[in-house]
Design a protein around this motif. Structure first.
Motif, PDB file in Angstrom:
ATOM      1  N   ALA A  21       0.834  -1.201   0.000  1.00 17.81           N
ATOM      2  CA  ALA A  21       0.000   0.000   0.000  1.00 17.81           C
ATOM      3  C   ALA A  21       0.868   1.250   0.000  1.00 17.81           C
ATOM      4  CB  ALA A  21      -0.915  -0.009   1.221  1.00 17.81           C
ATOM      5  N   THR A  40      -9.719   6.036   2.095  1.00 15.87           N
ATOM      6  CA  THR A  40      -9.411   4.964   1.160  1.00 15.87           C
ATOM      7  C   THR A  40     -10.474   4.971   0.078  1.00 15.87           C
ATOM      8  OG1 THR A  40     -10.686   3.172   2.204  1.00 15.87           O
ATOM      9  CG2 THR A  40      -8.440   3.577   3.031  1.00 15.87           C
ATOM     10  N   ASP A  87      -8.196   0.578  -1.182  1.00 20.09           N
ATOM     11  CA  ASP A  87      -8.537  -0.476  -0.221  1.00 20.09           C
ATOM     12  C   ASP A  87      -8.909  -1.789  -0.895  1.00 20.09           C
ATOM     13  OD1 ASP A  87     -11.316  -0.301  -0.969  1.00 20.09           O
ATOM     14  OD2 ASP A  87     -11.539   1.391   0.381  1.00 20.09           O
ATOM     15  N   ASN A  93      -8.451  -4.745   4.617  1.00 18.19           N
ATOM     16  CA  ASN A  93      -7.423  -3.711   4.459  1.00 18.19           C
ATOM     17  C   ASN A  93      -7.731  -2.437   5.231  1.00 18.19           C
ATOM     18  OD1 ASN A  93      -6.051  -5.376   2.639  1.00 18.19           O
ATOM     19  ND2 ASN A  93      -7.143  -4.545   0.877  1.00 18.19           N
ATOM     20  N   SER A  96      -5.885  -1.294   8.915  1.00 15.10           N
ATOM     21  CA  SER A  96      -4.469  -0.927   8.795  1.00 15.10           C
ATOM     22  C   SER A  96      -4.283   0.355   7.998  1.00 15.10           C
ATOM     23  CB  SER A  96      -3.681  -2.060   8.150  1.00 15.10           C
ATOM     24  OG  SER A  96      -4.164  -2.340   6.845  1.00 15.10           O
ATOM     25  N   LEU A  97      -5.084   0.535   6.942  1.00 17.94           N
ATOM     26  CA  LEU A  97      -4.922   1.737   6.116  1.00 17.94           C
ATOM     27  C   LEU A  97      -5.377   2.997   6.846  1.00 17.94           C
ATOM     28  CD1 LEU A  97      -5.990   0.414   2.595  1.00 17.94           C
ATOM     29  CD2 LEU A  97      -3.681   0.808   3.472  1.00 17.94           C
TER      30      LEU A  97
END
Length: 484
Positions: A21, A40, A87, A93, A96-97
């Motif tokens: 990412a 995202t 994402d 995802n 964490s993003l």
């Protein structure tokens, strides 16, 4: 450079381990006072069509503000900068993003991802970090029912999406027999729950009801069962691919319908391109917005509301500048773009209430939303102070009539009369030619045709082809040098 076998293996392993990412920023270069917004966007995967639209909407409005020198707050201009990640339409995802956006990218405010499922995954991260998050593409009522403080909902809640459709059916189809075929996911189920209440209130008969699992592509069992029950109205869907498949298969299986309203899919311009007029004509959908809606400074003045942000024409112009490959914005782009306007107005309000320290203070900006009631190119916006639920924005029912998407309900916003029992959805006889209320001629009676896909469609296949070619080259080189 010599490619050793070990180096080749490492390269292959890295590429096969999955995407890394990396943040993108828009615009890339910003100087002076900056307000950083993080989000995202689903640029690949299930929600790629809607996610691309949303990102374009956000970038269009940011460019509109920055082209004016920035947002004027107390005589000081602040530029806006967006930091975002793909994402991949996966809730795995999200945590964490969004953690990365907060802790590493140091954004000031958050915009939630598209879809209720992904938004629900982002909310705990925002709440734990005391960071304001605006939901533009998560309409599920559960988003604002979990007691989170830092959530502000921009779009009309899912439970109200098809309320106008129930009223339209009551008025126009006295012999309606409804089939409900919805995705078994948070957003679609919230829509269905509110719709069932509305249908019961209107005394409309539901003769068939089914929920399908996410990822379903074959709807023939549901369609045949609904036909056997005598259903002549179809309400359902979930997101783009499943909604499109449901409509196409209903037509291919010659289901004669007097009215069809499907979530999300028909709102996308490529719906018509990919299915063709012989299927798309007459398909309706609930919409948060239309470029033809009567939202402008004059209507704001009549409603006694302050106008904020670009006009519809300005938004359309800037949308084309930032995303020239997309034919036109869908409502997902408008709701996402309006999120930026709404946030800017709350920041200004917080400054008026608390001074300069409030400009990037999530708690104070969240409080400022409580007293904000404005009109934007997306329509009026106002939240319930206790929950952050959007209570000021109305829903529209739109319909494909020929090659045009027109507002058909509520009456005060309508551009055209509803097309009931569209001839291309009536089977059992020879094809006929009918003229819709929008004036287009429609060839009917045959199976649906499939057109070419829209320019804005993400070319995932091309990307993977390039990756595979690179892998083959690396492996071949490693083998060659290993043999030497």
């Amino acid at each position: 450079m010599r490619v050793t076998p070990l180096f080749a293996i490492l390269l292959v392993a890295l590429m096969m381990a999955g995407p890394v990412a990396f943040a993108d920023t828009y615009p890339e270069q910003v100087s002076g006072n900056v307000i950083k917004i993080g989000m995202t966007a689903s640029l690949s995967g299930k929600f790629s069509s809607e996610g691309t639209q949303a990102l374009c909407g956000v970038e269009a409005v940011i460019k509109w503000y920055n082209d004016q020198g920035g947002v004027d707050i107390g005589g000081t201009k602040y530029k806006l900068q967006l930091i975002y990640y793909n994402d991949e339409s996966s809730k795995d995802n999200i945590a964490s993003l969004y953690t990365k956006l907060i802790t590493q990218d140091k954004v000031d405010f958050l915009i939630a991802p598209y879809s209720s499922t992904l938004t629900l995954a982002a909310l705990p991260v925002a709440e734990q970090n005391n960071k304001l998050i605006l939901s533009h593409g998560g309409a599920s009522d559960s988003i604002v029912s979990k007691g989170y403080y830092y959530i502000v909902q921009v779009l009309t809640p899912a439970s109200r999406y098809l309320e106008p459709a129930a009223k339209l059916i009551k008025e126009k189809i006295p012999d309606a027999k409804v089939a409900l075929i919805f995705e078994n996911a948070a957003f679609a189920q919230a829509v269905k729950s509110g719709l069932v209440d509305a249908l019961n209130k209107e005394g409309i008969k539901v003769v068939y009801e089914a929920d399908y699992e996410p990822g379903t592509s074959d709807f023939s069992v549901y369609i045949q069962a609904a036909k056997q029950k005598g259903a002549n109205v179809l309400l359902g869907g979930g997101h783009y691919e499943d909604g499109k498949a449901l409509v196409k298969q209903a037509h291919d299986l010659e289901w004669s319908l007097k009215f069809i309203a499907i979530l999300v899919a028909p709102a996308q311009p490529q719906f018509y391109d990919e299915l063709g007029e012989s299927i798309a004509n007459g398909v309706a959908y609930p919409s948060q917005w239309s470029p033809h809606a009567n939202y402008n400074p004059d209507s704001a003045a009549k409603a006694g509301l302050p106008w904020a942000g670009p006009t519809i024409d300005e938004f359309l112009n800037y949308f084309k500048q930032v995303c020239p490959n997309l034919d036109e914005p869908a409502y997902q782009s408008a709701e996402a773009g309006a999120t930026v306007v709404y946030l800017v107005e709350a920041i200004k309000k917080a400054y008026e209430m608390y001074g300069e320290s409030a400009i990037t203070d999530s708690a104070k900006v969240r409080e400022a939303f409580n007293d904000l009631y404005i009109m934007t190119f997306f329509g009026p916006l106002k939240i319930d102070p206790n929950t952050g639920k959007q209570i000021g924005h109305p829903m529209l029912i739109m319909q494909w009539q020929g090659s045009s998407q027109v507002i058909i309900y509520p009456t005060e916003y309508a551009e055209a009369q509803p097309l009931i029992a569209p001839p291309n959805w009536q089977f059992g006889g020879a094809g006929t030619t009918a003229t819709t209320s929008a004036g287009q001629t429609t060839e009917t009676g045959g199976a649906g045709t499939t057109g070419t896909s829209g320019e804005g469609k993400t070319n995932t296949a091309l990307i993977w082809t390039v990756v595979i070619i690179i892998l083959i080259i690396i492996i071949a080189a490693a083998y060659y040098y290993a043999k030497k």
